[in-house]
Design a protein around this motif. Structure first.
Motif, PDB file in Angstrom:
ATOM      1  N   TYR A   1      40.867  -3.459  38.869  1.00  0.00           N
ATOM      2  CA  TYR A   1      41.461  -2.685  37.778  1.00  0.00           C
ATOM      3  C   TYR A   1      41.302  -3.439  36.457  1.00  0.00           C
ATOM      4  O   TYR A   1      40.887  -2.867  35.440  1.00  0.00           O
ATOM      5  CB  TYR A   1      42.934  -2.400  38.052  1.00  0.00           C
ATOM      6  CG  TYR A   1      43.609  -1.656  36.912  1.00  0.00           C
ATOM      7  CD1 TYR A   1      43.546  -0.270  36.829  1.00  0.00           C
ATOM      8  CD2 TYR A   1      44.284  -2.359  35.912  1.00  0.00           C
ATOM      9  CE1 TYR A   1      44.146   0.405  35.766  1.00  0.00           C
ATOM     10  CE2 TYR A   1      44.890  -1.697  34.859  1.00  0.00           C
ATOM     11  CZ  TYR A   1      44.816  -0.310  34.788  1.00  0.00           C
ATOM     12  OH  TYR A   1      45.398   0.349  33.727  1.00  0.00           O
ATOM     13  N   LEU A   2      41.605  -4.743  36.465  1.00  0.00           N
ATOM     14  CA  LEU A   2      41.461  -5.548  35.254  1.00  0.00           C
ATOM     15  C   LEU A   2      40.007  -5.577  34.802  1.00  0.00           C
ATOM     16  O   LEU A   2      39.715  -5.503  33.597  1.00  0.00           O
ATOM     17  CB  LEU A   2      41.965  -6.967  35.503  1.00  0.00           C
ATOM     18  CG  LEU A   2      41.793  -7.956  34.340  1.00  0.00           C
ATOM     19  CD1 LEU A   2      42.549  -7.493  33.104  1.00  0.00           C
ATOM     20  CD2 LEU A   2      42.238  -9.354  34.759  1.00  0.00           C
TER      21      LEU A   2
ATOM     22  N   ASP B   1      41.937   3.963  31.382  1.00  0.00           N
ATOM     23  CA  ASP B   1      43.236   3.560  30.844  1.00  0.00           C
ATOM     24  C   ASP B   1      43.067   2.760  29.556  1.00  0.00           C
ATOM     25  O   ASP B   1      43.826   2.926  28.592  1.00  0.00           O
ATOM     26  CB  ASP B   1      44.009   2.741  31.873  1.00  0.00           C
ATOM     27  CG  ASP B   1      44.482   3.570  33.065  1.00  0.00           C
ATOM     28  OD1 ASP B   1      44.220   4.785  33.092  1.00  0.00           O
ATOM     29  OD2 ASP B   1      45.112   2.981  33.970  1.00  0.00           O
TER      30      ASP B   1
ATOM     31  N   PHE C   1      39.282  -2.407  33.133  1.00  0.00           N
ATOM     32  CA  PHE C   1      40.020  -2.376  31.874  1.00  0.00           C
ATOM     33  C   PHE C   1      39.276  -3.158  30.797  1.00  0.00           C
ATOM     34  O   PHE C   1      39.151  -2.705  29.652  1.00  0.00           O
ATOM     35  CB  PHE C   1      41.419  -2.949  32.083  1.00  0.00           C
ATOM     36  CG  PHE C   1      42.399  -2.586  30.998  1.00  0.00           C
ATOM     37  CD1 PHE C   1      43.162  -1.433  31.094  1.00  0.00           C
ATOM     38  CD2 PHE C   1      42.568  -3.402  29.880  1.00  0.00           C
ATOM     39  CE1 PHE C   1      44.076  -1.089  30.099  1.00  0.00           C
ATOM     40  CE2 PHE C   1      43.470  -3.068  28.881  1.00  0.00           C
ATOM     41  CZ  PHE C   1      44.226  -1.905  28.992  1.00  0.00           C
TER      42      PHE C   1
ATOM     43  N   GLN D   1      39.298   3.616  36.870  1.00  0.00           N
ATOM     44  CA  GLN D   1      40.638   3.914  36.367  1.00  0.00           C
ATOM     45  C   GLN D   1      41.020   2.951  35.247  1.00  0.00           C
ATOM     46  O   GLN D   1      41.593   3.354  34.225  1.00  0.00           O
ATOM     47  CB  GLN D   1      41.659   3.827  37.498  1.00  0.00           C
ATOM     48  CG  GLN D   1      43.026   4.386  37.105  1.00  0.00           C
ATOM     49  CD  GLN D   1      42.952   5.858  36.762  1.00  0.00           C
ATOM     50  OE1 GLN D   1      42.684   6.682  37.622  1.00  0.00           O
ATOM     51  NE2 GLN D   1      43.172   6.205  35.493  1.00  0.00           N
ATOM     52  N   GLY D   2      40.705   1.675  35.433  1.00  0.00           N
ATOM     53  CA  GLY D   2      40.994   0.692  34.394  1.00  0.00           C
ATOM     54  C   GLY D   2      40.271   1.002  33.100  1.00  0.00           C
ATOM     55  O   GLY D   2      40.839   0.869  32.006  1.00  0.00           O
ATOM     56  N   THR D   3      39.006   1.428  33.198  1.00  0.00           N
ATOM     57  CA  THR D   3      38.231   1.767  32.004  1.00  0.00           C
ATOM     58  C   THR D   3      38.866   2.939  31.265  1.00  0.00           C
ATOM     59  O   THR D   3      39.047   2.891  30.036  1.00  0.00           O
ATOM     60  CB  THR D   3      36.783   2.110  32.393  1.00  0.00           C
ATOM     61  OG1 THR D   3      36.157   0.934  32.950  1.00  0.00           O
ATOM     62  CG2 THR D   3      35.980   2.571  31.183  1.00  0.00           C
TER      63      THR D   3
ATOM     64  N   LYS E   1      47.745   6.122  31.356  1.00  0.00           N
ATOM     65  CA  LYS E   1      47.505   5.695  32.731  1.00  0.00           C
ATOM     66  C   LYS E   1      47.286   6.890  33.648  1.00  0.00           C
ATOM     67  O   LYS E   1      47.957   7.911  33.510  1.00  0.00           O
ATOM     68  CB  LYS E   1      48.678   4.859  33.255  1.00  0.00           C
ATOM     69  CG  LYS E   1      48.696   3.431  32.729  1.00  0.00           C
ATOM     70  CD  LYS E   1      49.729   2.605  33.459  1.00  0.00           C
ATOM     71  CE  LYS E   1      49.667   1.148  33.060  1.00  0.00           C
ATOM     72  NZ  LYS E   1      48.443   0.485  33.536  1.00  0.00           N
TER      73      LYS E   1
ATOM     74  N   ARG F   1      38.966   1.798  41.283  1.00  0.00           N
ATOM     75  CA  ARG F   1      39.952   1.060  40.500  1.00  0.00           C
ATOM     76  C   ARG F   1      39.376   0.638  39.155  1.00  0.00           C
ATOM     77  O   ARG F   1      40.070   0.665  38.126  1.00  0.00           O
ATOM     78  CB  ARG F   1      40.444  -0.166  41.275  1.00  0.00           C
ATOM     79  CG  ARG F   1      41.252   0.188  42.514  1.00  0.00           C
ATOM     80  CD  ARG F   1      41.935  -1.021  43.106  1.00  0.00           C
ATOM     81  NE  ARG F   1      42.507  -0.714  44.409  1.00  0.00           N
ATOM     82  CZ  ARG F   1      43.519  -1.366  44.957  1.00  0.00           C
ATOM     83  NH1 ARG F   1      44.087  -2.371  44.310  1.00  0.00           N
ATOM     84  NH2 ARG F   1      43.977  -1.034  46.151  1.00  0.00           N
ATOM     85  N   ARG F   2      38.107   0.227  39.142  1.00  0.00           N
ATOM     86  CA  ARG F   2      37.481  -0.144  37.868  1.00  0.00           C
ATOM     87  C   ARG F   2      37.407   1.056  36.931  1.00  0.00           C
ATOM     88  O   ARG F   2      37.706   0.942  35.735  1.00  0.00           O
ATOM     89  CB  ARG F   2      36.064  -0.684  38.119  1.00  0.00           C
ATOM     90  CG  ARG F   2      36.024  -2.019  38.812  1.00  0.00           C
ATOM     91  CD  ARG F   2      34.593  -2.447  39.062  1.00  0.00           C
ATOM     92  NE  ARG F   2      34.520  -3.376  40.173  1.00  0.00           N
ATOM     93  CZ  ARG F   2      33.398  -3.756  40.759  1.00  0.00           C
ATOM     94  NH1 ARG F   2      32.235  -3.272  40.334  1.00  0.00           N
ATOM     95  NH2 ARG F   2      33.418  -4.611  41.763  1.00  0.00           N
TER      96      ARG F   2
END
Length: 328
Positions: free
Chosen positions: A135-136, A176, A139, A172-174, A182, A169-170
């Motif tokens: 996720y990070l 967000d 992001f 989603q992070g992008t 979110k 997850r990546r």
């Protein structure tokens, strides 16, 4: 004299008995055709060299192709059925399929995930996750794009296997990072960003397919503002076609009129950053994953405490930092 020596050697060999087979610390990756996973293998082999006297051995395996989700699940099932498997670390290509495989197999040895995790609702099936904070990572990919084009624009996300939890997850992070919101599954003007038709593109970790997809997206959207490439496959898997596609856009990339933010820092990727054909790279540390995984598995086998998750950090590269951006 020779006969005596030979006889003595034979008696000694019979007395000593055969060498005991080592217990296997199994690493199962998504596919053996991916240079990212070969870096994990190199870490695994370094652990073996440094622990030659151990009763354990790191064993690296996986299907021939990253597109063979069923093949990976079968290998996991086979490895769990072997008497010498002491523990297993899995990089799930399809998180749901691997979760179902584990439910069916009911493993009696410790299970962990590596590089890619199971879905949150299936996390009890493994003891820990070792690898990137995906996720990070996503992001940070998004933050580089937002910094370059703070007013937003049109974008396309390039992803891998649609069932791979790490890539989801990546992504989603992008989203967000770009929107300040979110949980959005598609961008329709939030934060000024809109995903163009046909995106996200799922490439099944195929570099050539990724480059072709970006070629098609650019042809349909010549004023596209950004690509977020959630895995480095087009850059390290098809470096020359990637260069051929983006060299005509080098001046736009240099001025931040067009932004390409991509995952990973392996193969030709850092060289491509030096050439100014990508805005930023957010890289993982696959060698460290492969090197650390056997020790984590030994701790799980012997009942020592293990954190969950165990993150391995990120390396971030731009054209200006390529000489110092990779962890040594």
């Amino acid at each position: 004299m020779k006969k005596t020596l030979l006889l003595a050697g034979a008696v000694l060999a019979l007395t000593a008995g055969p060498a005991l087979a080592k217990k296997q610390l199994v690493i199962v990756v998504k596919g053996l055709d991916n240079p990212f996973f070969e870096a994990i293998n190199q870490g695994c082999q370094k652990w073996n060299k440094e622990n030659a006297a151990s009763e354990y051995e790191c064993f690296y395996t996986g299907p021939a192709s990253t597109s063979d989700e069923a093949g990976e699940a079968q290998i996991v099932q086979d490895m769990l059925g072997k008497a010498d498997t002491a523990a297993i670390a899995i990089s799930p290509s399809n998180a749901k399929l691997i979760a179902q495989t584990l439910k069916t197999a009911k493993p009696t040895v410790p299970v962990m995930t590596l590089d890619a995790d199971l879905a949150a609702e299936d996390s009890a099936l493994r003891k820990t996750y070792l690898g990137t904070d995906n996720y990070l990572m996503g992001f940070r990919i998004g933050e580089y794009i937002k910094k370059a084009k703070p007013k937003g624009g049109t974008i396309c996300l390039i992803e891998g296997n649609p069932g791979a939890d790490n890539i989801l997850r990546r992504a989603q992070g992008t989203r967000d990072a770009l929107t300040g919101q979110k949980g959005l599954t598609a961008l329709k003007g939030e934060g000024g960003w809109t995903e163009v038709a046909g995106c996200p593109v799922f490439t099944n970790d195929d570099g050539a397919k990724g480059v072709q997809a970006m070629t098609d997206i650019l042809a349909a959207n010549p004023k596209l503002d950004a690509f977020a490439i959630e895995g480095g496959w087009p850059l390290f898997g098809a470096p020359q076609p990637y260069r051929d596609l983006f060299k005509p856009l080098a001046s736009r990339i240099a001025s931040n009129d067009f932004v390409v933010s991509a995952a990973d820092t392996i193969g030709d990727e850092v060289a491509i950053a030096r050439e100014g054909l990508v805005t930023a790279l957010v890289g993982q540390r696959p060698f460290e994953m492969g090197y650390k995984a056997p020790s984590v598995m030994v701790n799980l086998v012997t009942g020592k405490p293990v954190e969950d998750p165990v993150f391995t950090g990120l390396d971030e590269c731009t054209k200006d930092t390529v000489d110092t951006c990779i962890q040594k």
